[in-house]
Design an enzyme around this catalytic site. Structure first.
Site, PDB file in Angstrom:
ATOM      1  N   SER A 265       0.537   7.528  -1.137  1.00  0.00           N
ATOM      2  CA  SER A 265       0.855   6.788   0.079  1.00  0.00           C
ATOM      3  C   SER A 265      -0.202   7.043   1.142  1.00  0.00           C
ATOM      4  O   SER A 265      -1.003   7.965   1.042  1.00  0.00           O
ATOM      5  CB  SER A 265       2.224   7.226   0.619  1.00  0.00           C
ATOM      6  OG  SER A 265       2.092   8.477   1.255  1.00  0.00           O
ATOM      7  N   LYS A 266      -0.151   6.198   2.139  1.00  0.00           N
ATOM      8  CA  LYS A 266      -1.092   6.306   3.239  1.00  0.00           C
ATOM      9  C   LYS A 266      -0.980   7.691   3.890  1.00  0.00           C
ATOM     10  O   LYS A 266      -1.964   8.293   4.274  1.00  0.00           O
ATOM     11  CB  LYS A 266      -0.756   5.217   4.246  1.00  0.00           C
ATOM     12  CG  LYS A 266      -1.657   5.167   5.435  1.00  0.00           C
ATOM     13  CD  LYS A 266      -1.386   3.884   6.179  1.00  0.00           C
ATOM     14  CE  LYS A 266      -1.777   3.943   7.621  1.00  0.00           C
ATOM     15  NZ  LYS A 266      -1.282   5.042   8.403  1.00  0.00           N
ATOM     16  N   ARG A 267       0.243   8.182   3.962  1.00  0.00           N
ATOM     17  CA  ARG A 267       0.439   9.489   4.595  1.00  0.00           C
ATOM     18  C   ARG A 267      -0.244  10.618   3.823  1.00  0.00           C
ATOM     19  O   ARG A 267      -0.742  11.560   4.423  1.00  0.00           O
ATOM     20  CB  ARG A 267       1.931   9.786   4.785  1.00  0.00           C
ATOM     21  CG  ARG A 267       2.315   9.703   6.263  1.00  0.00           C
ATOM     22  CD  ARG A 267       3.787   9.729   6.470  1.00  0.00           C
ATOM     23  NE  ARG A 267       4.409   8.536   5.931  1.00  0.00           N
ATOM     24  CZ  ARG A 267       5.443   8.529   5.095  1.00  0.00           C
ATOM     25  NH1 ARG A 267       5.971   9.655   4.701  1.00  0.00           N
ATOM     26  NH2 ARG A 267       5.949   7.390   4.682  1.00  0.00           N
ATOM     27  N   GLU A 287      -3.141   0.872  15.391  1.00  0.00           N
ATOM     28  CA  GLU A 287      -3.210   2.083  14.567  1.00  0.00           C
ATOM     29  C   GLU A 287      -4.390   1.957  13.593  1.00  0.00           C
ATOM     30  O   GLU A 287      -4.543   0.937  12.932  1.00  0.00           O
ATOM     31  CB  GLU A 287      -1.905   2.221  13.783  1.00  0.00           C
ATOM     32  CG  GLU A 287      -1.684   3.580  13.198  1.00  0.00           C
ATOM     33  CD  GLU A 287      -0.634   3.552  12.092  1.00  0.00           C
ATOM     34  OE1 GLU A 287      -0.650   4.469  11.272  1.00  0.00           O
ATOM     35  OE2 GLU A 287       0.175   2.589  12.062  1.00  0.00           O
ATOM     36  N   SER A 289      -6.612   3.135  10.289  1.00  0.00           N
ATOM     37  CA  SER A 289      -6.629   3.868   9.017  1.00  0.00           C
ATOM     38  C   SER A 289      -8.053   3.873   8.498  1.00  0.00           C
ATOM     39  O   SER A 289      -8.739   2.861   8.535  1.00  0.00           O
ATOM     40  CB  SER A 289      -5.740   3.189   7.980  1.00  0.00           C
ATOM     41  OG  SER A 289      -4.451   3.004   8.485  1.00  0.00           O
TER      42      SER A 289
END
Ligand code: GLU
Length: 512
Positions: A265-267, A287, A289
């Site tokens: 996941s992105k996290r 936001e 990334s």
């Protein structure tokens, strides 16, 4: 006659493409190229609520960056244009109605409020509600209401959806090129919505099947998360009478977190410091990334590492150009189980591609960085510097830290290295070394390296200590590339100047 291979990548523009999405596009592309087929990009944007501005442009840019070229698509056009589903909206209703006509689908008039009420009623009895064969003849559907009532509601403009009438208790046998046979009993499935009058748009399932059929897709290669939809898709092909030409399916394994289980996941990326997106993405709310491109990866390295996340060539080979991937790829060698992402290995791939680039290419990438640091130098000098440090770098963006001393003399000396090496007799040997080098005219590494070595040996000085102090004077610290290559790069005058500066700044301790 075998049909020409035609595959599609069919993203929904609901956000930036995750690296798993790029891998899906890549496998489709490799398969198409290998089979001499067509690679189609279709934008599946029928879910207007999940539409994210900028996502479509991001997808196109990411594919371009990876070198994945498209034969038919929203930019290229093609025989089945348009390739954006929102521009094909008038196509789908006819097909939804065809299924109502044949008895494979039905109208449902339940309002969202009614559905919410039924759902909570089920929950109050400790049951979960599924819109399926157990309830469809009791709810506000064309299976329960009289034809007159249905007509009245339609004429009056009530909102409706068309749902697929999932058969009861039927074993659907499906074939997947990666998983072989998959069998599912239809009683475990619900009656999916195919079309919604509210926005006059089909849902994913209907639009996807209709378009795959119309666009003559022969192979559907997509992520494992779509495997649960496969029975419905099989049954839709059957209901339309298209089973004979339905595509073959291949569901790709998930990308898993480094080490542990679970989907990448992105996290995980944020936590463990690696990108999960090909390009940097700024969401509509601001936001940000990070992306592989902006982190300094070469697109070839990114493509190479992605290709091996779920596929293996069956040999020890790890470095593959796009052409080599096209030649070697096969769906049979795609694994069923999830592929663990390894950020360390990802960096390793980039380092391999970096080392394989010529000094000239790397120099051209280094020049603008040097300019940012206020240095105007020649392409030849930038290439020479790149050649000296490329074995120690993973990314071009590390070049400056690894080589600034080639361009700018040190103004400080690492205190630890000073106390370790600049002591005893060594500084006075450095004074001698300075005198020796002052007499040398050929400053090439080939000349100075044996000369200085022989001198140290003939004097019986400690080789390591003298060399470390010499390095300290030139670089300001105790690491860096070959010392004599540094001398050659900066030249005689600068070498002597740096030695003088170190001698003056660090001093010569009185001999004991
Ligand atoms: N639009 C779907 C997605 O976003 C496509 C799934 C498929 O390839 O059938 O992944």
């Amino acid at each position: 006659m075998a049909r020409k291979v035609r595959v599609r990548f069919a993203p929904s523009p609901t956000g930036p493409l995750h690296m798993g999405g790029v891998r899906t596009a890549l496998y489709n592309y490799l398969f198409a190229r290998q089979q001499g087929g067509d690679f189609i990009l279709r934008i599946e944007d029928t879910d207007s609520q999940r539409f994210v501005p900028g996502a479509e442009a991001y997808i196109l840019e990411a594919l371009k960056w990876c070198g994945i070229t498209i034969d038919e698509g929203i930019e290229q056009g093609g025989p089945h244009a348009p390739y954006r589903q929102s521009e094909r909206r008038e196509i789908y209703l006819k097909y939804a109605l065809q299924l109502v006509e044949s008895g494979d689908a039905y109208y449902a008039f339940d309002t969202p409020e009614e559905l919410a009420a039924i759902r909570s009623e089920f929950e109050s009895r400790g049951e979960t509600f599924a819109y399926n064969y157990t309830v469809r003849t009791r709810l506000a559907t064309s299976l329960a209401l009289s034809p007159e009532e249905v007509k009245t509601r339609l004429d009056r403009g009530d909102q409706w959806v068309i749902r697929f009438k999932m058969p009861e208790n039927e074993e659907v046998r499906m074939h997947d090129l990666i998983r072989d046979e998959v069998v599912v009993n239809t009683s475990t499935l619900d009656d999916k919505v195919l079309y919604k009058s509210a926005d006059a748009l089909p849902t994913y399932h209907l639009a996807n099947i209709v378009d795959d059929h119309l666009m003559e897709i022969t192979h559907v290669i997509r992520g494992e998360e779509w495997l649960p939809s496969l029975p419905l898709h099989y049954l839709l092909y059957r209901a339309f009478g298209w089973s004979d030409t339905q595509p073959e399916f291949a569901h790709l394994p998930l990308l898993l977190k480094p080490g542990g289980g679970g989907k990448l996941s992105k996290r995980d990326g944020d936590k463990m410091g690696f990108p999960v997106f090909p390009l940097k993405w700024t969401s509509p709310t601001g936001e940000v990334s990070r992306g592989y491109r902006e982190d300094g990866y070469f697109p070839e390295a990114f493509v190479n590492l992605l290709a091996l996340l779920g596929w293996n060539p069956g040999t020890e080979q790890e470095i593959f150009s796009m052409d080599e991937l096209i030649a070697a790829f096969s769906l049979e060698r795609v694994s069923k189980s999830g592929a663990h992402f390894n950020p360390e290995k990802a960096r390793w791939f980039n380092a391999q591609y970096l080392k394989a680039r010529s000094d000239e290419e790397l120099g051209a990438l280094f020049l603008p960085i040097l300019r940012e640091h206020g240095l105007e130098t020649t392409p030849e000098k930038a290439a020479q510097a790149a050649g000296l440090i490329k074995d120690r770098a993973t990314f071009v963006n590390e070049f400056w830290d690894l080589s600034h001393f080639l361009f700018v003399a040190p103004t400080e000396y690492a205190p630890k290295a000073v106390s370790k090496f600049w002591k005893g007799d060594i500084p006075s040997h450095i004074v001698e070394l300075r005198a020796l080098l002052a007499e040398v005219n050929d400053f090439s590494q080939a000349h100075t390296e044996p000369l200085v070595h022989d001198w140290i040996l003939s004097r019986e000085y400690p080789m390591g200590k003298v060399m470390n102090s010499f390095r300290l004077a030139l670089v300001g610290e105790s690491s860096g590339p070959n010392l004599y290559s540094i001398c050659e790069f900066i030249g005689k005058e600068e070498t002597l100047r740096r030695l003088d500066r170190a001698i003056e700044t660090l001093g010569i301790p009185a001999s004991e």
